[in-house]
Write a protein that holds these residues in place. Structure first.
Motif, short mmCIF file in Angstrom:
data_model
loop_
_atom_site.label_atom_id
_atom_site.label_comp_id
_atom_site.label_asym_id
_atom_site.label_seq_id
_atom_site.Cartn_x
_atom_site.Cartn_y
_atom_site.Cartn_z
N LYS A 151 0.71 -1.26 0.03
CA LYS A 151 0.04 -0.14 0.17
C LYS A 151 0.98 1.23 -0.07
CE LYS A 151 -4.36 -1.49 1.88
NZ LYS A 151 -5.73 -1.01 2.86
N VAL A 152 2.09 1.37 0.64
CA VAL A 152 2.65 2.56 0.82
C VAL A 152 4.16 2.02 0.86
CG1 VAL A 152 1.13 3.80 2.19
CG2 VAL A 152 2.88 2.57 3.34
N ASP A 153 5.09 2.89 0.22
CA ASP A 153 6.64 2.57 -0.05
C ASP A 153 7.28 2.51 1.53
OD1 ASP A 153 6.15 2.10 -2.74
OD2 ASP A 153 6.90 4.33 -2.93
N GLU A 154 6.69 3.41 2.37
CA GLU A 154 7.52 3.45 3.54
C GLU A 154 7.34 2.33 4.31
OE1 GLU A 154 5.53 7.77 3.15
OE2 GLU A 154 5.22 5.65 2.34
N ALA A 155 6.31 1.25 4.08
CA ALA A 155 6.19 0.12 4.80
C ALA A 155 7.33 -0.92 4.44
CB ALA A 155 4.68 -0.23 4.45
N LYS A 156 7.80 -0.65 3.36
CA LYS A 156 9.10 -1.72 2.69
C LYS A 156 10.15 -1.56 4.16
CE LYS A 156 7.60 -1.05 -1.94
NZ LYS A 156 8.10 -0.71 -3.21
N GLU A 157 10.09 -0.44 5.00
CA GLU A 157 11.11 -0.57 5.82
C GLU A 157 10.93 -1.15 7.14
OE1 GLU A 157 12.19 3.62 6.52
OE2 GLU A 157 12.64 4.15 4.27
N ILE A 158 9.55 -1.91 7.37
CA ILE A 158 9.17 -2.53 8.57
C ILE A 158 10.35 -3.64 8.59
CG2 ILE A 158 7.57 -4.14 9.44
CD1 ILE A 158 5.46 -2.37 7.86
N GLU A 159 10.76 -3.81 9.76
CA GLU A 159 12.01 -4.84 10.24
C GLU A 159 11.33 -6.15 10.74
OE1 GLU A 159 14.74 -2.85 12.94
OE2 GLU A 159 14.26 -1.10 12.20
N TYR A 160 11.99 -7.08 10.10
CA TYR A 160 11.84 -8.55 10.82
C TYR A 160 12.64 -8.64 11.93
CZ TYR A 160 11.52 -13.41 11.34
OH TYR A 160 11.68 -14.79 11.90
N LEU A 161 11.90 -9.25 12.98
CA LEU A 161 12.40 -9.62 14.24
C LEU A 161 12.49 -11.03 14.49
CD1 LEU A 161 11.28 -6.67 16.47
CD2 LEU A 161 13.34 -6.73 15.14
N ASN A 162 13.57 -11.74 14.65
CA ASN A 162 13.54 -13.17 15.41
C ASN A 162 13.48 -13.08 16.51
OD1 ASN A 162 16.19 -12.79 15.93
ND2 ASN A 162 17.14 -13.41 14.28
N ALA A 163 13.47 -14.36 17.31
CA ALA A 163 13.45 -14.16 18.89
C ALA A 163 14.36 -13.43 19.59
CB ALA A 163 13.32 -15.67 19.34
N GLN A 164 15.75 -13.75 19.03
CA GLN A 164 16.87 -13.05 19.81
C GLN A 164 16.63 -11.35 19.70
OE1 GLN A 164 20.75 -14.29 18.39
NE2 GLN A 164 21.97 -12.92 19.64
N GLN A 165 16.16 -10.85 18.32
CA GLN A 165 16.21 -9.49 18.32
C GLN A 165 15.17 -8.86 18.92
OE1 GLN A 165 15.99 -10.10 13.96
NE2 GLN A 165 17.87 -9.17 13.44
N LEU A 166 13.95 -9.87 18.92
CA LEU A 166 12.94 -9.20 19.80
C LEU A 166 13.27 -9.27 21.14
CD1 LEU A 166 9.91 -8.50 19.93
CD2 LEU A 166 9.29 -10.53 20.25
#
Length: 372
Positions: A113-128
């Motif tokens: 829907k929006v280009d800015e959403a492409k910067e959403i970060e995936y987090l694994n358990a360690q990163q979270l």
């Protein structure tokens, strides 16, 4: 100008704050309830500023207004004396292992829907766990770093005190308004009062004008825990509902507890408070929260972290949010009257930007034309 604002909930208060910044206005705030605003949808709301997270079911215009509102909220809160009621630490979105496909579809929808959403970060358990140690048991999550929240209860309480201290503002609480027309407020007792401009911010109270206005019931639960420490708003995706957990720190500290309605329990030392919500029911019923909603919200909360099982329920709230068929806000400007309504579930996300737009199109434009 001598201005009437009819409906002293969230939108009405934001209108008043913007007009006071201009100076040279006197403002009369009309409301059918008390000036404390504890019956307003703006008091019940969790105050989430989540333009990305709302994109799945909202138009992109909501995203744009939301980004603008985030810019406007901090000075508004500072004006009323709330210096610690704004957080922009981001939002965590997670799901149980069996619902990970739902989570990935959700994020994919946002990115489409929006280009800015492409910067959403995936987090694994360690990163979270580095961001939120108490959520480390979740294996798949996403981080929306630009989102935040407004402490809605503090905004309502402090804005009441602020307006009380401003000589240009007069309260007309417990005042029933029958209808509005350009520059006129028609009261239920048959009398009419005249103003230079009228703002209609009554929400569902404006049904006499907006025939397609409807109410959408929302329910929230306030819990208190000494075992959980979550700093960021957190959403749990589920096929039936999207539960949100919004941290409120030390709860009612710094607020006169009379503003907290049923929440008059003294804060437990070293505890944290959270607002839990998710329900969205096509109903204008404002009766207490149902057993079904309570069970669903609390069982989902327990699955976020088992220590929530020992949390204490300190308050529940229900209210109805005004919405139109398209779930988009509406601004109507006429000579001498501006109507703002239909913010749906996006009250705190939209109010500052929508009010800014309404003022620029309405009363400010009228003043400019007069000057010319």
């Amino acid at each position: 100008m001598n201005i009437a604002i009819v409906g002293a909930g969230l939108v009405g208060r934001v209108v008043a704050l913007n007009l006071l910044k201009e100076g040279n206005h006197t403002i009369t705030l009309f409301d059918k309830e008390s000036k404390e605003g504890v019956h307003a949808a703006g008091f019940t709301a969790a105050g989430m500023l989540a333009p990305f997270a709302e994109l799945e079911t909202a138009e992109s215009v909501i995203f744009e207004y939301g980004k603008r509102s985030i810019e406007l909220w901090k000075p508004l809160l500072k004006e009323v004396g709330v210096y610690d009621g704004f957080d922009q630490k981001g939002t965590i979105i997670t799901a149980h292992p069996q619902d990970v496909p739902e989570l990935e579809h959700f994020i994919g929808t946002l990115k489409s829907k929006v280009d800015e959403a492409k910067e959403i970060e995936y987090l694994n358990a360690q990163q979270l766990s580095q961001l939120e140690p108490d959520l480390a048991q979740h294996q798949h999550s996403f981080f929306l770093k630009d989102e935040g929240q407004v402490d809605s209860q503090r905004f309502m309480a402090f804005s009441t005190n602020y307006f009380d201290m401003v000589p240009e503002v007069q309260w007309r609480e417990f005042c029933e308004v029958k209808s509005l027309s350009p520059k006129k407020v028609h009261l239920s007792d048959g009398s009419t009062e005249s103003f230079d401009w009228v703002f209609d911010t009554r929400g569902l109270g404006a049904k006499e004008h907006f025939k397609d206005l409807r109410g959408v019931r929302g329910e929230v639960v306030w819990v208190e825990s000494k075992e959980i420490d979550i700093a960021r708003p957190t959403r749990l995706l589920h096929p039936r509902y999207k539960i949100y957990i919004v941290p409120r720190g030390n709860g009612c500290e710094g607020i006169d507890l009379e503003y907290c309605k049923d929440c008059k329990i003294a804060q437990t030392p070293n505890s944290k408070r959270y607002i839990i919500g998710a329900s969205e029911i096509e109903s204008e019923d404002t009766s207490p929260i149902s057993v079904r909603s309570t069970l669903e919200l609390m069982s989902a909360l327990f699955t976020v972290h088992p220590n929530f099982g020992e949390a204490r329920i300190v308050n529940t709230e229900t209210n109805c949010r005004p919405a139109f068929r398209d779930n988009l806000p509406r601004i109507e400007n006429d000579q001498g009257i501006t109507r703002i309504n239909g913010l749906y579930r996006h009250g705190y996300l939209l109010a500052p930007a929508i009010v800014e737009k309404a003022l620029n199109e309405g009363i400010k434009k009228e003043k400019m034309e007069v000057l010319l």
